[in-house]
Design a protein around this motif. Structure first.
Motif, PDB file in Angstrom:
ATOM      1  N   GLU A   1       0.850  -1.195   0.000  1.00  0.00           N
ATOM      2  CA  GLU A   1       0.000   0.000   0.000  1.00  0.00           C
ATOM      3  C   GLU A   1       0.884   1.243   0.000  1.00  0.00           C
ATOM      4  OE1 GLU A   1      -3.786   1.977   2.413  1.00  0.00           O
ATOM      5  OE2 GLU A   1      -2.681   0.300   3.290  1.00  0.00           O
ATOM      6  N   ALA A   2       0.617   2.160  -0.925  1.00  0.00           N
ATOM      7  CA  ALA A   2       1.396   3.397  -1.019  1.00  0.00           C
ATOM      8  C   ALA A   2       0.911   4.407   0.009  1.00  0.00           C
ATOM      9  CB  ALA A   2       1.268   3.987  -2.425  1.00  0.00           C
ATOM     10  N   GLU A   3       1.859   5.166   0.575  1.00  0.00           N
ATOM     11  CA  GLU A   3       1.524   6.192   1.562  1.00  0.00           C
ATOM     12  C   GLU A   3       2.197   7.497   1.168  1.00  0.00           C
ATOM     13  OE1 GLU A   3       2.513   4.877   5.452  1.00  0.00           O
ATOM     14  OE2 GLU A   3       1.364   3.015   5.284  1.00  0.00           O
ATOM     15  N   ASP A   4       1.385   8.528   1.003  1.00  0.00           N
ATOM     16  CA  ASP A   4       1.895   9.845   0.611  1.00  0.00           C
ATOM     17  C   ASP A   4       2.417  10.560   1.859  1.00  0.00           C
ATOM     18  OD1 ASP A   4       2.445  12.268  -0.490  1.00  0.00           O
ATOM     19  OD2 ASP A   4       0.462  12.630  -1.323  1.00  0.00           O
ATOM     20  N   ILE A   5       3.720  10.423   2.141  1.00  0.00           N
ATOM     21  CA  ILE A   5       4.287  10.961   3.381  1.00  0.00           C
ATOM     22  C   ILE A   5       4.733  12.411   3.236  1.00  0.00           C
ATOM     23  CG2 ILE A   5       5.024   8.708   4.230  1.00  0.00           C
ATOM     24  CD1 ILE A   5       7.807   9.274   3.213  1.00  0.00           C
ATOM     25  N   SER A   6       4.692  12.961   2.039  1.00  0.00           N
ATOM     26  CA  SER A   6       5.136  14.354   1.876  1.00  0.00           C
ATOM     27  C   SER A   6       4.118  15.171   1.081  1.00  0.00           C
ATOM     28  CB  SER A   6       6.496  14.396   1.169  1.00  0.00           C
ATOM     29  OG  SER A   6       6.374  13.905  -0.150  1.00  0.00           O
ATOM     30  N   GLN A   7       2.863  14.692   1.056  1.00  0.00           N
ATOM     31  CA  GLN A   7       1.796  15.392   0.332  1.00  0.00           C
ATOM     32  C   GLN A   7       2.188  15.622  -1.131  1.00  0.00           C
ATOM     33  OE1 GLN A   7       1.163  18.883   2.791  1.00  0.00           O
ATOM     34  NE2 GLN A   7      -0.128  17.753   4.213  1.00  0.00           N
ATOM     35  N   ALA A   8       2.717  14.572  -1.742  1.00  0.00           N
ATOM     36  CA  ALA A   8       3.159  14.680  -3.144  1.00  0.00           C
ATOM     37  C   ALA A   8       1.969  14.733  -4.101  1.00  0.00           C
ATOM     38  CB  ALA A   8       4.053  13.488  -3.487  1.00  0.00           C
ATOM     39  N   GLY A   9       0.835  14.193  -3.677  1.00  0.00           N
ATOM     40  CA  GLY A   9      -0.344  14.258  -4.523  1.00  0.00           C
ATOM     41  C   GLY A   9      -0.672  12.945  -5.206  1.00  0.00           C
ATOM     42  N   LEU A  10      -1.899  12.865  -5.708  1.00  0.00           N
ATOM     43  CA  LEU A  10      -2.414  11.635  -6.302  1.00  0.00           C
ATOM     44  C   LEU A  10      -1.633  11.205  -7.533  1.00  0.00           C
ATOM     45  CD1 LEU A  10      -4.599   9.441  -6.247  1.00  0.00           C
ATOM     46  CD2 LEU A  10      -6.047  10.959  -7.614  1.00  0.00           C
ATOM     47  N   VAL A  11      -1.200  12.166  -8.348  1.00  0.00           N
ATOM     48  CA  VAL A  11      -0.471  11.824  -9.578  1.00  0.00           C
ATOM     49  C   VAL A  11       0.815  11.083  -9.246  1.00  0.00           C
ATOM     50  CG1 VAL A  11       0.739  12.761 -11.586  1.00  0.00           C
ATOM     51  CG2 VAL A  11      -1.452  13.739 -10.892  1.00  0.00           C
ATOM     52  N   TYR A  12       1.523  11.568  -8.235  1.00  0.00           N
ATOM     53  CA  TYR A  12       2.778  10.910  -7.845  1.00  0.00           C
ATOM     54  C   TYR A  12       2.510   9.526  -7.281  1.00  0.00           C
ATOM     55  CZ  TYR A  12       7.540  10.396  -6.132  1.00  0.00           C
ATOM     56  OH  TYR A  12       8.821   9.937  -5.925  1.00  0.00           O
ATOM     57  N   VAL A  13       1.443   9.410  -6.490  1.00  0.00           N
ATOM     58  CA  VAL A  13       1.079   8.103  -5.932  1.00  0.00           C
ATOM     59  C   VAL A  13       0.840   7.096  -7.054  1.00  0.00           C
ATOM     60  CG1 VAL A  13      -0.674   6.831  -4.626  1.00  0.00           C
ATOM     61  CG2 VAL A  13       0.114   9.049  -3.804  1.00  0.00           C
ATOM     62  N   GLU A  14       0.094   7.508  -8.064  1.00  0.00           N
ATOM     63  CA  GLU A  14      -0.207   6.598  -9.175  1.00  0.00           C
ATOM     64  C   GLU A  14       1.051   6.253  -9.968  1.00  0.00           C
ATOM     65  OE1 GLU A  14      -3.057   5.017  -9.691  1.00  0.00           O
ATOM     66  OE2 GLU A  14      -3.676   5.977  -7.825  1.00  0.00           O
ATOM     67  N   SER A  15       1.968   7.201 -10.086  1.00  0.00           N
ATOM     68  CA  SER A  15       3.210   6.911 -10.815  1.00  0.00           C
ATOM     69  C   SER A  15       4.046   5.886 -10.062  1.00  0.00           C
ATOM     70  CB  SER A  15       4.011   8.194 -11.053  1.00  0.00           C
ATOM     71  OG  SER A  15       4.555   8.687  -9.841  1.00  0.00           O
ATOM     72  N   VAL A  16       4.040   5.958  -8.724  1.00  0.00           N
ATOM     73  CA  VAL A  16       4.766   4.981  -7.916  1.00  0.00           C
ATOM     74  C   VAL A  16       4.141   3.607  -8.082  1.00  0.00           C
ATOM     75  CG1 VAL A  16       5.268   4.248  -5.545  1.00  0.00           C
ATOM     76  CG2 VAL A  16       5.671   6.612  -6.237  1.00  0.00           C
ATOM     77  N   LYS A  17       2.814   3.532  -8.095  1.00  0.00           N
ATOM     78  CA  LYS A  17       2.130   2.250  -8.287  1.00  0.00           C
ATOM     79  C   LYS A  17       2.494   1.639  -9.642  1.00  0.00           C
ATOM     80  CE  LYS A  17      -1.931   3.004  -5.346  1.00  0.00           C
ATOM     81  NZ  LYS A  17      -3.413   3.093  -5.322  1.00  0.00           N
ATOM     82  N   THR A  18       2.577   2.499 -10.653  1.00  0.00           N
ATOM     83  CA  THR A  18       2.970   2.012 -11.981  1.00  0.00           C
ATOM     84  C   THR A  18       4.379   1.455 -11.962  1.00  0.00           C
ATOM     85  OG1 THR A  18       1.521   3.631 -13.060  1.00  0.00           O
ATOM     86  CG2 THR A  18       3.284   2.668 -14.394  1.00  0.00           C
ATOM     87  N   ARG A  19       5.287   2.138 -11.286  1.00  0.00           N
ATOM     88  CA  ARG A  19       6.675   1.648 -11.186  1.00  0.00           C
ATOM     89  C   ARG A  19       6.729   0.314 -10.453  1.00  0.00           C
ATOM     90  NH1 ARG A  19       7.926   7.238 -10.556  1.00  0.00           N
ATOM     91  NH2 ARG A  19       8.081   7.138  -8.280  1.00  0.00           N
ATOM     92  N   TRP A  20       5.897   0.167  -9.421  1.00  0.00           N
ATOM     93  CA  TRP A  20       5.857  -1.107  -8.703  1.00  0.00           C
ATOM     94  C   TRP A  20       5.411  -2.244  -9.625  1.00  0.00           C
ATOM     95  CZ3 TRP A  20       3.036   0.897  -3.680  1.00  0.00           C
ATOM     96  CH2 TRP A  20       3.990   1.427  -2.817  1.00  0.00           C
ATOM     97  N   LEU A  21       4.387  -1.972 -10.422  1.00  0.00           N
ATOM     98  CA  LEU A  21       3.894  -3.004 -11.343  1.00  0.00           C
ATOM     99  C   LEU A  21       4.966  -3.386 -12.359  1.00  0.00           C
ATOM    100  CD1 LEU A  21       0.240  -1.754 -11.925  1.00  0.00           C
ATOM    101  CD2 LEU A  21       0.927  -3.876 -10.796  1.00  0.00           C
ATOM    102  N   GLU A  22       5.758  -2.403 -12.761  1.00  0.00           N
ATOM    103  CA  GLU A  22       6.835  -2.680 -13.716  1.00  0.00           C
ATOM    104  C   GLU A  22       7.967  -3.473 -13.070  1.00  0.00           C
ATOM    105  OE1 GLU A  22       7.836   1.219 -14.948  1.00  0.00           O
ATOM    106  OE2 GLU A  22       6.210   1.394 -16.422  1.00  0.00           O
ATOM    107  N   LEU A  23       8.099  -3.345 -11.747  1.00  0.00           N
ATOM    108  CA  LEU A  23       9.184  -4.028 -11.042  1.00  0.00           C
ATOM    109  C   LEU A  23       9.155  -5.527 -11.274  1.00  0.00           C
ATOM    110  CD1 LEU A  23       9.411  -2.464  -7.460  1.00  0.00           C
ATOM    111  CD2 LEU A  23      11.165  -2.497  -9.219  1.00  0.00           C
ATOM    112  N   ALA A  24       7.963  -6.099 -11.086  1.00  0.00           N
ATOM    113  CA  ALA A  24       7.843  -7.553 -11.158  1.00  0.00           C
ATOM    114  C   ALA A  24       8.344  -8.072 -12.493  1.00  0.00           C
ATOM    115  CB  ALA A  24       6.388  -7.960 -10.940  1.00  0.00           C
TER     116      ALA A  24
END
Length: 524
Positions: free
Chosen positions: A179-202
């Motif tokens: 589960e992603a946690e926005d610890i610096s108020q980066a915003g929804l766009v950044y959260v979604e970009s991190v999720k995309t990077r995670w999916l690419e990791l596998a």
């Protein structure tokens, strides 16, 4: 149409290339032309072309340098090199950087068309492969999602469909949820970009297959996270993808050996994440590990904690300046709250009450303590997403406060206890309480106290109370008021104690000031 950028430092050659080639007929569309390597790199970042036709010899940054920079982030872009130098060294470097073709100047139009047609065919093949891979990935994700929600009766059929789309080095299989946690108020766009990077990791790391379920990114892992090396590698990959703006909480379910049993592993991981507040951020938690007293699975499993008593104990520890005692009392309060109700709201509310009561009592006793200074701390407790962060914030500020108040901390323990009684005589003080605060055996502390003062703890306490009672009675207070003010809720008990130590009743002190002065009490 495939997007093309033309890069050459000679304007005549750039314009000539745009005119002599029917780009659209060959399946291409020229989206830009530039005069040097630096501009080529910049335009590539902006437009993401499929092909770059590029000269080697250009000012500021030559073609090979530009290709090298672009290859750092893009392994798919095709390059067709133009050069007036039939030098093998150039061709060799180009081959090492995986370019698609090499055309000498002056340019032969037919040769150029043949190269472009060959490159288009390569792009077409890559496109079909990506489309096929996309469909396979989408189907695999769909089947994984169906399996983790399937009834046991339907699982074997789904397993038979999923098996050909997966490959495992070993037999073990495991679900990891993040589960992603926005610890610096980066915003929804950044959260979604991190999720995309995670999916690419596998896929890029070859460690498993990614899928998304609700707020979580999931992975069907190819290797056992019970192995420390595997767990450390996954933790590193997740952290690297987050950067400094994001945090994560991750949980892995049990090991299973059949795809049909994935639901068990998934439900384990999901169960842990439902108690996310009690999990440490930035770590992978395993279903086989205990989490903070095994995490209460039922409300009211234990009796409701006595928050007033915990607040009083914390107040005492702060007043004594005992940093270690403050930390231990906070942990005790946290454990009691978790054991009773492990929900985030209940824990934060209970802890805030303990701190508020303790700080209010402390402010009433010490003029140097302004409870308003600690309002931000109480608000901060509700902002943290994890138990350990809440406790750390509370311990940090209260330890600093204890340090300021602990002027007597270097005094012998018995002297500290005597000073404490002088400040808290009106409260329900017990030797057991003092022994617990100093981590002493009750009997041992009692013997130490009597050896030092010549009196027992309770006799010393009674004398301090009676001394304060005489002062209050002389001020004109009523007997029943004085009884409560000095720590005797039962007025008859107060009468008996007063007569024992003074030899007269409290009312005689109150009604006869001149006589009262004849009563004396040795200062402890």
């Amino acid at each position: 149409m495939y997007k093309v950028i033309v890069a050459d430092d000679e304007p005549a050659i750039r314009q000539g290339l745009l005119k002599i080639v029917d780009w659209e007929a060959l399946g291409f569309c020229v989206v830009g032309d530039v005069s040097n390597g630096i501009k080529t790199v910049a335009l590539h970042q902006e437009l993401s072309p499929d092909l770059i036709v590029i000269d080697i010899r250009m000012p500021r940054m030559d073609g090979l340098q530009a290709i090298h920079e672009i290859r750092k982030t893009d392994g798919d872009c095709q390059f067709l090199i133009l050069s007036g130098y039939a030098d093998f060294a150039y061709a060799k470097q180009a081959i090492e950087m995986n370019v698609s073709g090499y055309v000498l100047k002056p340019i032969d139009v037919e040769e150029l068309k043949e190269e472009l047609l060959r490159i288009r065919a390569k792009l077409d093949r890559q496109g079909r492969a990506k489309m096929s891979e996309f469909h396979a990935d989408a189907l695999r994700e769909e089947l994984i999602l169906k399996l983790i929600a399937a009834d046991p009766a339907d699982a074997p059929e789904l397993e038979s469909e999923l098996a050909p789309l997966t490959s495992f080095a070993g037999k073990s299989k495991q679900i990891l949820l993040v589960e992603a946690e926005d610890i610096s108020q980066a915003g929804l766009v950044y959260v979604e970009s991190v999720k995309t990077r995670w999916l690419e990791l596998a896929e890029t790391e070859g460690l498993g297959y990614g899928f998304q379920t609700g707020p979580y990114i999931g992975f069907l892992l190819k290797e056992d996270l019970n192995r420390p090396e595997a767990q450390n590698e996954w933790t590193r990959l997740l952290q690297d993808a987050c950067g400094l703006k994001m945090g994560f909480t991750a949980a892995a379910g049990r090991i299973v050996y059949e795809l049909a049993d994935l639901r068990q592993s998934y439900e384990d991981a999901l169960g842990l994440l439902k108690n996310r507040f009690l999990l440490t951020e930035g770590q992978i938690h395993m279903a086989t590990e205990p989490v903070l007293s095994d995490i209460a699975t039922e409300s009211n499993r234990h009796a409701a904690p006595d928050l007033e008593a915990l607040a009083t104990k914390l107040f005492y520890m702060l007043d004594l300046g005992r940093r270690e005692g403050v930390a231990e009392t906070l942990e005790e309060a946290g454990r009691a709250l978790v054991a009773y109700d492990s929900s985030e709201t209940a824990i934060k509310t209970g802890l805030a009450k303990v701190l508020s009561v303790a700080l209010s009592k402390l402010a009433a006793l010490h003029q140097c303590v302004d409870i308003q200074e600690y309002a931000p701390l109480l608000a901060e407790l509700y902002q943290h997403a994890h138990y350990d962060r809440v406790m750390s914030a509370a311990q940090s500020q209260l330890a600093e406060l204890a340090g300021r108040l602990g002027a007597n901390g270097s005094l012998p323990v018995v002297k500290q206890v005597m000073d404490f009684i002088q400040r808290h005589y009106h409260e329900n003080l017990k030797l057991e309480t003092m022994a617990e605060m100093y981590n002493y055996n009750k009997g041992y502390l009692g013997r130490m106290f009597k050896q030092h003062t010549g009196e027992s703890f309770h006799t010393f306490l009674d004398k301090v109370r009676i001394q304060q009672a005489i002062r209050l009675l002389k001020e004109g207070r009523k007997v029943y008021e004085v009884s409560e003010l000095v720590g005797y809720p039962n007025v008859d008990y107060f009468h008996s104690k007063f007569k024992k130590y003074v030899g007269a009743s409290p009312s005689s002190i109150k009604g006869a000031p001149s006589k009262a002065t004849t009563f004396s009490l040795e200062t402890p």
